[in-house]
Design a protein around this motif. Structure first.
Motif, PDB file in Angstrom:
ATOM      1  N   HIS A 138       0.852  -1.180   0.000  1.00  0.00           N
ATOM      2  CA  HIS A 138       0.000   0.000   0.000  1.00  0.00           C
ATOM      3  C   HIS A 138       0.900   1.247   0.000  1.00  0.00           C
ATOM      4  CE1 HIS A 138      -3.978   1.542   0.004  1.00  0.00           C
ATOM      5  NE2 HIS A 138      -3.821   2.271   1.114  1.00  0.00           N
ATOM      6  N   TYR A 139       0.353   2.377   0.479  1.00  0.00           N
ATOM      7  CA  TYR A 139       1.105   3.629   0.466  1.00  0.00           C
ATOM      8  C   TYR A 139       0.938   4.347   1.796  1.00  0.00           C
ATOM      9  CZ  TYR A 139       1.392   2.718  -4.496  1.00  0.00           C
ATOM     10  OH  TYR A 139       1.643   2.125  -5.707  1.00  0.00           O
ATOM     11  N   LEU A 152       4.642   7.420   0.181  1.00  0.00           N
ATOM     12  CA  LEU A 152       5.723   6.437   0.031  1.00  0.00           C
ATOM     13  C   LEU A 152       5.141   5.028  -0.091  1.00  0.00           C
ATOM     14  CD1 LEU A 152       8.203   7.668   2.810  1.00  0.00           C
ATOM     15  CD2 LEU A 152       8.379   8.060   0.346  1.00  0.00           C
ATOM     16  N   PRO A 153       5.658   4.249  -1.028  1.00  0.00           N
ATOM     17  CA  PRO A 153       5.229   2.837  -1.076  1.00  0.00           C
ATOM     18  C   PRO A 153       5.665   2.113   0.200  1.00  0.00           C
ATOM     19  CG  PRO A 153       6.335   3.493  -3.110  1.00  0.00           C
ATOM     20  CD  PRO A 153       6.586   4.590  -2.115  1.00  0.00           C
ATOM     21  N   LYS A 171      14.557   1.840   1.942  1.00  0.00           N
ATOM     22  CA  LYS A 171      15.376   2.334   0.842  1.00  0.00           C
ATOM     23  C   LYS A 171      15.293   3.857   0.835  1.00  0.00           C
ATOM     24  CE  LYS A 171      15.837   2.363  -4.192  1.00  0.00           C
ATOM     25  NZ  LYS A 171      15.283   1.883  -5.487  1.00  0.00           N
ATOM     26  N   ASN A 172      16.440   4.491   0.985  1.00  0.00           N
ATOM     27  CA  ASN A 172      16.521   5.959   1.061  1.00  0.00           C
ATOM     28  C   ASN A 172      15.626   6.509   2.161  1.00  0.00           C
ATOM     29  OD1 ASN A 172      18.366   6.147  -1.038  1.00  0.00           O
ATOM     30  ND2 ASN A 172      16.782   6.406  -2.610  1.00  0.00           N
ATOM     31  N   VAL A 173      15.493   5.725   3.220  1.00  0.00           N
ATOM     32  CA  VAL A 173      14.672   6.138   4.353  1.00  0.00           C
ATOM     33  C   VAL A 173      15.469   5.887   5.638  1.00  0.00           C
ATOM     34  CG1 VAL A 173      12.574   5.758   5.688  1.00  0.00           C
ATOM     35  CG2 VAL A 173      12.483   5.692   3.184  1.00  0.00           C
ATOM     36  N   ASN A 209      11.663   4.692  -0.738  1.00  0.00           N
ATOM     37  CA  ASN A 209      11.699   6.066  -1.242  1.00  0.00           C
ATOM     38  C   ASN A 209      12.454   6.051  -2.560  1.00  0.00           C
ATOM     39  OD1 ASN A 209      11.781   8.824  -1.635  1.00  0.00           O
ATOM     40  ND2 ASN A 209      13.468   9.153  -0.191  1.00  0.00           N
ATOM     41  N   GLU A 210      11.749   6.296  -3.644  1.00  0.00           N
ATOM     42  CA  GLU A 210      12.373   6.242  -4.962  1.00  0.00           C
ATOM     43  C   GLU A 210      13.176   7.503  -5.278  1.00  0.00           C
ATOM     44  OE1 GLU A 210      12.557   3.636  -6.598  1.00  0.00           O
ATOM     45  OE2 GLU A 210      10.936   2.369  -5.840  1.00  0.00           O
TER      46      GLU A 210
END
Length: 306
Positions: A138-139, A152-153, A171-173, A209-210
């Motif tokens: 989810h998000y 964020l996914p 990721k990037n978090v 986090n893309e």
């Protein structure tokens, strides 16, 4: 001389008369005999005709008997052939009966084998189920370093046959202890709500986090969302993709206060969500999205899952 002649004539006359009488009698008798003979001849003719008719009947009957005899011979031959065929069919039937008996034994053996294989398959399926991983994606709503709401996914993975380990993969978090505490509380509340133990399961929380910029997560604003996702995974429920959630989760299942609710509502609107669930005391009217206040996990699951 004359007397003798007269006497002789007289005797002759008498003899003649007698002879004439005899002739008449014989003639009458002869006529009677002739009549009788004629009658007998007529009877013979009649009997001859009757005999001819009888001979014809006899000949017809003899012909019929001959035909019936021939037919009987044909029937006898047919009966013999049919009897032979019956014997052959009986032999075939006996052979088929033996085949059926053998097939029945094979079927029984196959059924026993199928039952055994079915039991093994069920056991294997049960084992596979115990190893089956459940993923719920989810998000999550958050606020970046500039104070802007972002989406964020986030993914929850439930791994059966685990040891009750809860881990966080990002990721990037960068996450702080407040987020860790919120995750632990979400797992406990989801387990209690679903009445499903997680002591034999491992749970992985993934936040992605893309963007290239690192985002720091501290606090429990994703607690209600994580609780709903974990409960949905445990209970095999579908989640509503058009509903986003922001709010903390308390150990008693209540949804607590969060910050920047308006910025998160804006981010949810830009993301395309139809509804955002917020703590009950932070419900407000938004021009572009449906904002619903929820008090506890019961309310969350009512709107979030189906």
């Amino acid at each position: 001389m004359a007397i003798g002649l007269a006497a002789s004539i007289a005797v002759s006359l008498v003899a003649y008369a007698y002879s004439a009488q005899q002739i008449n009698l014989l003639t009458a008798e002869l006529a009677d005999k002739s009549r009788v003979l004629e009658e007998q001849r007529q009877q013979i003719d009649e009997k001859t005709v009757q005999l001819g008719l009888l001979n014809l009947q006899i000949e017809s009957l003899e012909n019929e008997i001959a035909a019936k005899t021939a037919e009987a011979q044909d029937l006898s031959q047919t009966v013999d052939a049919q009897r032979n065929e019956i014997q052959l069919l009986k032999a075939q039937a006996a052979s088929l009966q033996d085949d059926i008996h053998e097939l029945e034994q094979q079927i029984q053996a196959n059924e026993n084998e199928i039952a055994l294989l079915t039991g093994q398959m069920q056991e294997t399926q049960s084992q596979l189920e115990s190893f089956k991983r459940v993923k719920v994606g989810h998000y999550s709503l958050a606020v970046d370093q500039f104070g802007k709401g972002i989406v964020l996914p986030i993914e929850v993975e439930i791994i059966p046959s685990g040891e009750g380990i809860v881990s966080i993969d990002v990721k990037n978090v960068k996450y702080e202890t407040g987020f860790q505490d919120s995750v632990r509380t979400a797992v406990l509340v989801a387990s209690e709500y679903s009445d499903i133990s997680v002591s034999d399961k491992d749970i992985v929380i993934r936040v992605i986090n893309e963007d290239d910029e690192l985002i720091t997560i501290d606090g429990g604003s994703a607690g209600a969302l994580l609780t709903g996702m974990i409960a949905a995974g445990l209970m095999d429920r579908e989640i509503n993709p058009s509903v986003l959630i922001t709010g903390t989760i308390e150990s008693d299942g209540t949804v607590g206060h969060i910050g920047s609710v308006d910025k998160k509502a804006d981010a949810a609107t830009d993301f395309g969500a139809e509804t955002i669930l917020v703590p009950e005391d932070q419900e407000f009217n938004h021009s572009s999205i449906n904002v619903i206040g929820v008090s506890d996990i019961e309310d969350v699951m009512r709107y979030f899952t189906s």
